[in-house]
Design an enzyme around this catalytic site. Structure first.
Site, short mmCIF file in Angstrom:
data_model
loop_
_atom_site.label_atom_id
_atom_site.label_comp_id
_atom_site.label_asym_id
_atom_site.label_seq_id
_atom_site.Cartn_x
_atom_site.Cartn_y
_atom_site.Cartn_z
N ASN A 120 10.77 -5.01 -12.88
CA ASN A 120 10.74 -3.78 -13.66
C ASN A 120 9.61 -3.81 -14.68
OD1 ASN A 120 12.40 -1.61 -13.25
ND2 ASN A 120 14.18 -2.56 -14.14
N HIS A 158 9.79 1.20 -14.47
CA HIS A 158 11.19 1.49 -14.16
C HIS A 158 11.37 2.38 -12.95
CE1 HIS A 158 11.26 0.95 -18.71
NE2 HIS A 158 11.30 -0.21 -18.10
N GLU A 174 21.49 -4.03 -11.85
CA GLU A 174 20.93 -4.42 -10.54
C GLU A 174 21.97 -5.21 -9.75
OE1 GLU A 174 19.99 -5.65 -13.44
OE2 GLU A 174 19.32 -7.73 -13.30
#
Ligand code: C2E
Length: 350
Positions: free
Chosen positions: A226, A231, A261
């Site tokens: 990320n 993002h 996640e």
């Protein structure tokens, strides 16, 4: 939530709104309508479950992405939305029911009046002296019969329309219920649906004495991914992993997005080897595909996945099972990631 609603219509409303903007700015969160709504609820009830989760995200320095907002909203805000929808549905049902009961009352009245007309006609026929008075009785009866027929038709139409409206309502509520149970970013079951499904699966396994496995899966080094690629790309990766899991899951398996996640899969009535094969298939497929960043076409490489799974023991609660699957996931992480660990040998060793 009710106190937040009240605060927003009270003397403190503007103060709260200003504080929300200020705090969002200092946390680096965009003031999108959804983020604003989430933060209003957070600051309105900082010690609530939503508040705790936001503080956890900020403390862990996790990015507050669109996906995060969607997940928080699905997890913590839909209850009030669902309640509102149910209240609306209740209002429509009330309206339909009172219109149908009005129509039925009217039909009762006209049936009673028709009965009286028939009684009257019977005695008039007995006393009728000539053809003309008989004709008047028959014509009166014809008119009364037509009136009742018309009223019956109206009642039928009303019942028909109400049946359709109630069916439409049921479908709409079903859709709302599905939305409240779905993770908006990945379309998998959300945490709330996962919790419910796991409880049900545990109760079923206990009652039937059948097998039940639970797996917890986590994308490796997702935060690093990320931070490197942004993002939006991170969200695409979550969607990709979810799509692979979704393909492997199918009734009675359930795949869910469990947290940022982190994902989970419930395997009712399957053997150890079947579960292991399914998880290996997911892990291999995800690790074998090189992804591209759509905005720049940069090669992102493959992401890898670690997983841990556990078989439910007789009498075991959903949270203990989850704890063991989680511990197996951490064993996978510590052993170098991109692997699957079964909790049972792990527990035997302990
Ligand atoms: P999506 O972008 O909505 O794509 C849905 C499905 O359309 C994909 O499912 C794939 O079957 C097809 N598709 C879309 N774009 C392409 C493409 O450029 N080439 C090919 N061959 N097929 C394409 P799939 O593969 O299961 O992916 C599900 C989701 O995962 C995608 O949703 C996207 O959000 C994400 N994703 C998958 N691969 C990549 C990737 O290489 N880069 C990025 N940024 N996202 C990806």
């Amino acid at each position: 939530m009710a106190t937040v609603e009240t605060t927003l219509r009270g003397p403190e409303a503007y103060g709260l709104a200003r504080r929300v903007i200020k705090e969002m700015e200092s946390a680096g969160v965009w003031p999108t309508p959804l983020n604003f709504e989430i933060w209003v609820h957070y600051l309105g009830d900082p010690e609530g479950a939503l508040g705790r989760e936001i503080r956890r995200i900020l403390a862990a320095d996790e990015p507050f992405t669109e996906g995060t907002a969607d997940m928080l909203a699905a997890e913590y805000l839909p209850r009030s939305r669902l309640t509102e929808e149910i209240r609306d549905a209740g209002r429509v049902l009330d309206r339909e029911l009172s219109s149908v009961s009005d129509a039925i009352a009217k039909a009762h009245q006209s049936q009673a009046a028709y009965g009286q007309t028939l009684d009257k006609a019977a005695s008039s026929i007995e006393t009728a002296g000539d053809g003309a008075s008989l004709q008047a009785v028959v014509s009166g009866l014809t008119t009364a019969t037509r009136k009742v027929q018309r009223e019956n038709e109206t009642l039928e139409k009303k019942l028909d329309a109400s049946t359709r409206e109630v069916a439409r309502l049921r479908e709409h509520l079903e859709q709302v219920r599905r939305d409240a149970m779905t993770d908006a970013l990945t379309n998998l079951a959300n945490r709330k649906a996962f919790d419910e499904n796991l409880e049900t699966a545990c109760a079923q396994a206990e009652a039937e004495g059948g097998d039940l496995f639970l797996a917890v899966l986590d994308i490796d080094h997702f935060k690093r991914f990320n931070d490197t690629w942004g993002h939006q790309t991170g969200d695409q990766v979550l969607r990709y992993v979810a799509s692979v899991m979704g393909r492997v899951a199918g009734h009675p398996r359930i795949a869910a997005r469990f947290g940022g996640e982190e994902f989970a899969m419930i395997f009712p009535r399957e053997s150890l080897i079947q579960v292991e094969n399914a998880l290996e298939a997911v892990r291999k497929e995800i690790g074998s595909r090189s992804l591209r960043r759509r905005s720049t076409d940069d090669e992102l490489g493959a992401v890898t996945l670690s997983a841990g799974f556990a078989q439910r023991r007789p009498g075991e609660s959903a949270s203990t099972l989850l704890g063991r699957a989680d511990a197996a996931l951490y064993a996978s992480k510590h052993a170098g990631r991109n692997r699957i660990t079964c909790a049972d040998p792990l527990d035997q060793a302990a």
